[in-house]
Design an enzyme around this catalytic site. Sequence first.
Site, short mmCIF file in Angstrom:
data_model
loop_
_atom_site.label_atom_id
_atom_site.label_comp_id
_atom_site.label_asym_id
_atom_site.label_seq_id
_atom_site.Cartn_x
_atom_site.Cartn_y
_atom_site.Cartn_z
N HIS A 155 0.82 -1.23 0.00
CA HIS A 155 0.00 0.00 0.00
C HIS A 155 0.85 1.26 0.00
O HIS A 155 0.35 2.34 -0.29
CB HIS A 155 -0.92 0.00 1.23
CG HIS A 155 -2.02 -1.03 1.12
ND1 HIS A 155 -3.28 -0.71 0.70
CD2 HIS A 155 -2.02 -2.36 1.32
CE1 HIS A 155 -4.03 -1.79 0.68
NE2 HIS A 155 -3.29 -2.82 1.05
N ASP A 364 3.48 9.51 -0.67
CA ASP A 364 2.32 8.68 -0.30
C ASP A 364 2.15 7.58 -1.33
O ASP A 364 2.30 7.85 -2.53
CB ASP A 364 1.04 9.55 -0.27
CG ASP A 364 0.11 9.20 0.86
OD1 ASP A 364 0.08 8.01 1.24
OD2 ASP A 364 -0.58 10.10 1.38
P1 ADQ Z 1 -3.05 5.78 4.86
O1 ADQ Z 1 -1.68 6.36 4.97
O2 ADQ Z 1 -3.71 5.48 6.14
O3 ADQ Z 1 -3.06 4.49 3.94
P2 ADQ Z 1 -5.02 7.29 3.04
O4 ADQ Z 1 -4.95 6.61 1.73
O5 ADQ Z 1 -4.99 8.77 2.93
O6 ADQ Z 1 -3.93 6.93 4.08
O7 ADQ Z 1 -6.38 6.91 3.78
C1 ADQ Z 1 -6.89 5.64 3.86
C2 ADQ Z 1 -8.33 5.68 4.42
O8 ADQ Z 1 -8.31 6.21 5.75
C3 ADQ Z 1 -9.28 6.56 3.61
O9 ADQ Z 1 -10.51 5.89 3.43
C4 ADQ Z 1 -9.47 7.81 4.46
O10 ADQ Z 1 -10.76 8.41 4.36
C5 ADQ Z 1 -9.26 7.27 5.85
N1 ADQ Z 1 -8.71 8.36 6.69
C6 ADQ Z 1 -7.66 9.17 6.42
N2 ADQ Z 1 -7.52 10.09 7.38
C7 ADQ Z 1 -8.50 9.89 8.26
C8 ADQ Z 1 -8.92 10.53 9.46
N3 ADQ Z 1 -8.30 11.61 9.89
N4 ADQ Z 1 -9.97 10.01 10.11
C9 ADQ Z 1 -10.63 8.93 9.66
N5 ADQ Z 1 -10.32 8.30 8.51
C10 ADQ Z 1 -9.27 8.76 7.82
C11 ADQ Z 1 -2.11 3.64 3.26
C12 ADQ Z 1 -1.10 4.36 2.35
C13 ADQ Z 1 -1.83 5.23 1.32
C14 ADQ Z 1 -2.83 4.36 0.53
C15 ADQ Z 1 -3.72 3.54 1.47
C16 ADQ Z 1 -4.59 2.54 0.72
O11 ADQ Z 1 -0.21 5.17 3.12
O12 ADQ Z 1 -0.92 5.84 0.43
O13 ADQ Z 1 -3.66 5.20 -0.24
O14 ADQ Z 1 -2.93 2.81 2.40
O15 ADQ Z 1 -3.80 1.74 -0.11
#
Ligand code: ADQ
Length: 482
Positions: A155, A364
């Site tokens: 991810h 990211d």
């Molecule tokens: P993350 O680094 O956790 O994921 P992201 O892709 O931005 O980040 O978010 C994943 C999920 O978490 C989204 O559905 C988002 O809405 C939710 N989320 C983010 N911030 C939040 C908050 N403050 N409160 C509640 N929910 C929140 C990792 C990788 C990313 C990749 C994902 C999926 O770091 O690059 O996109 O996995 O593969």
Amino acid sequence: MSRLVCVSNRISPPRKSAAPGGLAVGILSALKRTGGLWFGWGGETVEAEPGDPDIHIRDGVSYATIELRKKEFDLYYNGYANEVLWPLFHYFLKGMRYSAEQHDAYQSVNRTFAKKLLPLLEANDHVWVHDYHLIPLARRLRELGVRQPIGFFLHIPFPNIEMLRVLPTYAELLRDLTCYDVIGFQTHNDLRAFHSGIEHLFGVEAIRPDGRVKIGERVVHAEVFPIGVDVDGVREEAVQATSSDVVRRMTDSLMGRDLVMGVDRLDYSKGLVERFSAYQYFLETHPENLGRVTYIQIAPLSRTDVRAYKEIRQSLEQAAGRTNGRFADTDWTPIRYLNRNFPHATLMGFLRAAQVGLVTPLRDGMNLVAKEFVVAQDDNDPGVLVLSNLAGAARELSSALLVNPYDSRAVGHAIQAALSMSLDERRERHAAMLQVLKRNDIITWTRRFIEALAETQRDAPAREIGESRMRVVRNSPQHYRA
Ligand code: ADQ
């Protein structure tokens, strides 16, 4: 039909009241189709040897959770996963703290995962492992005799060999990856970086023209699978949340001001310090916005046991305090910085209400918030996405205002450009991005990966699949229905 077995570091069996968000939607829909199994750590640590998995069955999906040894957990999770692999893979060498002890715990926890999963596996399963916590899992399962197809999806970004080589055990990590049948990356950059490591270790002849990797007789299917979002689900959540109490209260409180919105986990890779500087620069250079724009940043704390996360928290509190101290008025706070959690649907409602989505990570894998922001918008009057060109999402969302997140001036100007963009241009950019997101939603992503796994089975009829080489030790873990 093959059964799908998903493995991730942490799982929480869904509760009746909570709707699954993000990634869980895709995985669950695939697991439901095949009556699958989701296996992972349940969140508990124990002093002694962990027991058998706990199994809950809900809506045809089995959730098997294990405990981990307290002594190893900290070294494995806070240590190797989040103080070594996470910073290294995001190109933050400054944050990396390697120790051999952490590495050993990481390997040991992966052995535990393999040992506990083995008795639950069936002959025609397809196993799909998620993320950097579990890179060695395929090797450990193969050592126990598992012959079923095993895929891995990363991810987060994958670093180029020149960065990866900093890790003393980089060769082992690459070899562990090649034990999978399918390896999925978020972007072509990540796949190229993986190839650079393979070339370094096995020579250029190991990379076939179609991108697959051939080591001896084994062919590893390495490919790009950019993760998508649940387009219909996010839209519905966003529209419904608009009339909810909490979203209404937030929009009423803006008193007609424009809203710039950021939603992230509190993580140094998300570029929040730089983002706060960019917003300050925007207020300084475009003073006509004073009192007319509010920036809400939601960033719940994560990985609070890791040192770097404590530091980032302090820097952000100071940065928000500085900007507010300098610009706030009796009836206006320029930055509202919230460390609390909100349900996914509420966040989608907040995103829909925003004129600008500010998504500026320093690096990211993908960034689903960027995609969710686009999907949550009103087609007739959409907001504008300001997106880091160092997020994987920038490859697909090329109609966003792309910025270098380190360049606070450029980001500040992009905020201004977004706020003053004409309706026609906003609609045009939004429609182009929405089309891309509909074509590659979370269901398509899941389906493509599962098809790739099934294909490796057809490609390798000689592989022994079945009970013959597999030690199926049914030690009857506790089954009960949730
Ligand atoms: P993350 O680094 O956790 O994921 P992201 O892709 O931005 O980040 O978010 C994943 C999920 O978490 C989204 O559905 C988002 O809405 C939710 N989320 C983010 N911030 C939040 C908050 N403050 N409160 C509640 N929910 C929140 C990792 C990788 C990313 C990749 C994902 C999926 O770091 O690059 O996109 O996995 O593969």
